[in-house]
Design a protein around this motif. Structure first.
Motif, short mmCIF file in Angstrom:
data_model
loop_
_atom_site.label_atom_id
_atom_site.label_comp_id
_atom_site.label_asym_id
_atom_site.label_seq_id
_atom_site.Cartn_x
_atom_site.Cartn_y
_atom_site.Cartn_z
N GLY A 20 0.79 -1.23 0.00
CA GLY A 20 0.00 0.00 0.00
C GLY A 20 0.82 1.27 0.00
N THR A 23 1.98 1.96 -3.58
CA THR A 23 0.86 2.37 -4.43
C THR A 23 0.45 3.81 -4.15
N PHE A 199 -10.36 -8.85 -2.33
CA PHE A 199 -9.01 -8.75 -2.88
C PHE A 199 -8.10 -8.04 -1.89
N GLY A 200 -6.95 -8.65 -1.67
CA GLY A 200 -5.99 -8.15 -0.68
C GLY A 200 -5.16 -9.33 -0.19
N GLY A 231 -5.38 -12.49 -3.99
CA GLY A 231 -4.34 -11.88 -3.16
C GLY A 231 -3.24 -12.86 -2.81
N TYR A 268 -2.79 -6.72 -11.99
CA TYR A 268 -3.82 -5.79 -11.53
C TYR A 268 -4.91 -5.55 -12.56
N LYS A 272 -8.95 -5.84 -11.79
CA LYS A 272 -9.97 -4.84 -12.12
C LYS A 272 -11.15 -5.47 -12.86
N CYS A 281 -18.22 -6.22 -2.95
CA CYS A 281 -16.84 -6.37 -2.49
C CYS A 281 -16.83 -6.33 -0.96
N PHE A 283 -14.50 -6.37 2.79
CA PHE A 283 -13.22 -6.07 3.42
C PHE A 283 -13.37 -6.17 4.95
N SER A 293 -7.48 -0.18 -1.41
CA SER A 293 -8.35 -1.16 -2.07
C SER A 293 -9.82 -0.78 -1.94
N TRP A 294 -10.22 -0.25 -0.79
CA TRP A 294 -11.60 0.19 -0.61
C TRP A 294 -11.94 1.31 -1.60
N GLU A 296 -10.47 1.99 -4.42
CA GLU A 296 -10.50 1.47 -5.80
C GLU A 296 -11.86 0.85 -6.11
#
Length: 380
Positions: A20, A23, A199-200, A231, A268, A272, A281, A283, A293-294, A296
């Motif tokens: 992270g 990014t 995803f993560g 992930g 990536y 997507k 999604c 988390f 990620s949230w 995105e």
């Protein structure tokens, strides 16, 4: 203005793996260069020294100095020498570094130093309720105390960090950002009903061990539901198990597990595509600073059910841009997922509101301007 980012990671093929922090730096660098500023990325811990320029960003790969007992200090002095050389040649005005392990604790360059909180080791150990290494905490405190000024990606992270280190300094809050052009809904990829996406990294602090228990509840109500997991697998800090994915598998009910697909680490662009297709999604994380990620998923107009801990309401407005539930509340978390799977109009409403919030608060244009104004004020 000329800005350098000192970092242990960056998402570039030459730099190795990145998370992270890397990014968030990439997104900010894009925004700053687009606004006419010059950006340097100094990545330490590399296999070799190298200097190159790509897409108007100047990269310095820095090989750590190897000498038993003195490697960190000598590497810090090497970094300091590089920064001061750039300052002397009028190529650099300011340096920003992350709080993680306090790399700037023994670096005193001839320009202002900003530390931006993305979560220190001390911070994450606190959230994970596990002991932090004394030396790491000492170094992180010293780096924060030595910095000319402090930023944080969330107010929650700032407040917890200030308390953990007994800091007298205040933090300016500037969030992480994303490139909206790279994260837009692809209308050509139809949403797949009853599809849940996580995803993560598969790791305890991101709620990976709660995910099976939540999915079991959803499956009981809707046997058509499918879970896609994307992930990198990781080891578990509590048990020492080398694979969290192996720990997750027996937690799924046998029938529910047949509807689970684990894709591992994938490019990536492919991720997507899966975000585009997902109906919801999820988390269920326990420890973040401000999760990219949230943002995105929000930018791609996805309905989200996420953790309600600390930083969460700085990203998602509960009941407006998504649902927030504690990861341990498996039935409640599952019920929110079921609600969104069954109510497509509500799901679309959340997605539209989420995209609007990202445009207003988390776009690289907005965040780069906030950061640039902050840097200028410090330099002046």
């Amino acid at each position: 203005m000329r800005v350098a980012f000192l970092t242990p990671e960056f998402p570039h093929p030459k730099m190795g793996s990145s998370g992270g922090i890397g990014t968030s730096i990439l997104n900010l660098a894009k925004g700053l260069t687009a606004a006419g500023h010059e950006v340097f990325v100094l990545v330490y811990g590399q296999k070799e020294d190298e200097v190159f320029t790509e897409n108007t960003i100047h990269y310095y790969r820095i090989k750590n100095v190897k000498l038993k007992g003195f490697s960190r200090l000598l590497t810090q002095k090497k970094i300091q020498k590089l920064i001061n050389s750039l300052v002397k040649n009028k190529a650099l005005d300011i340096v920003e570094a992350p709080d993680w392990t306090g790399i700037t604790s023994e670096i005193k360059p001839n320009c202002p130093v900003v530390i931006r909180l993305n979560g220190s080791d001390t911070y994450f150990c606190h959230l994970d309720q596990r002991p932090v290494k004394t030396l790491n905490k000492f170094r992180e405190r010293k780096a924060l105390q030595n910095a000319d000024t402090l930023l944080s990606v969330s107010q929650y992270t700032a407040d917890v960090t200030k308390e953990l280190f007994s800091l007298q300094k205040d933090f300016t809050i500037i969030p992480n950002s994303i490139d909206l052009e790279s994260f837009s809904r692809n209308e050509a990829l139809a949403k797949q009903a009853n599809t849940i996406l996580y995803f993560g990294t598969l790791i305890r602090k991101k709620g990976s061990l709660e995910l099976p228990l939540i999915f079991n509840e959803v499956y009981q109500a809707n046997p058509q539901v499918k879970l896609i997991i994307i992930g990198r697998d990781a080891s578990d800090v509590v048990t020492g198990n080398s694979s969290v994915w192996q720990m997750m598998q027996p937690l799924f009910d046998k029938a529910a597990f047949e509807n689970v697909t684990y894709l591992g680490s994938i490019p990536y662009e492919t991720i997507k595509e899966h975000i585009n297709k997902a109906a919801v999604c999820v988390f269920p994380t326990f420890a973040e600073a401000l999760p990219v990620s949230w943002i995105e998923a929000m930018a791609m107009q996805k309905a989200i059910v996420a953790s309600n801990i600390g930083w969460a309401n700085e990203v998602i407005t509960d009941g407006v841009t998504g649902y927030l539930v504690h990861p341990k509340s498996h039935q409640q978390f599952a019920q929110k997922i079921i609600t969104l799977l069954e109510n497509e109009a509500l799901s679309d409403q959340f997605g539209t509101a989420a995209r609007k919030k990202v445009e207003e608060k988390f776009s690289i244009t907005v965040v780069a301007q906030q950061s640039a104004d902050f840097y200028k004020a410090l330099i002046q």
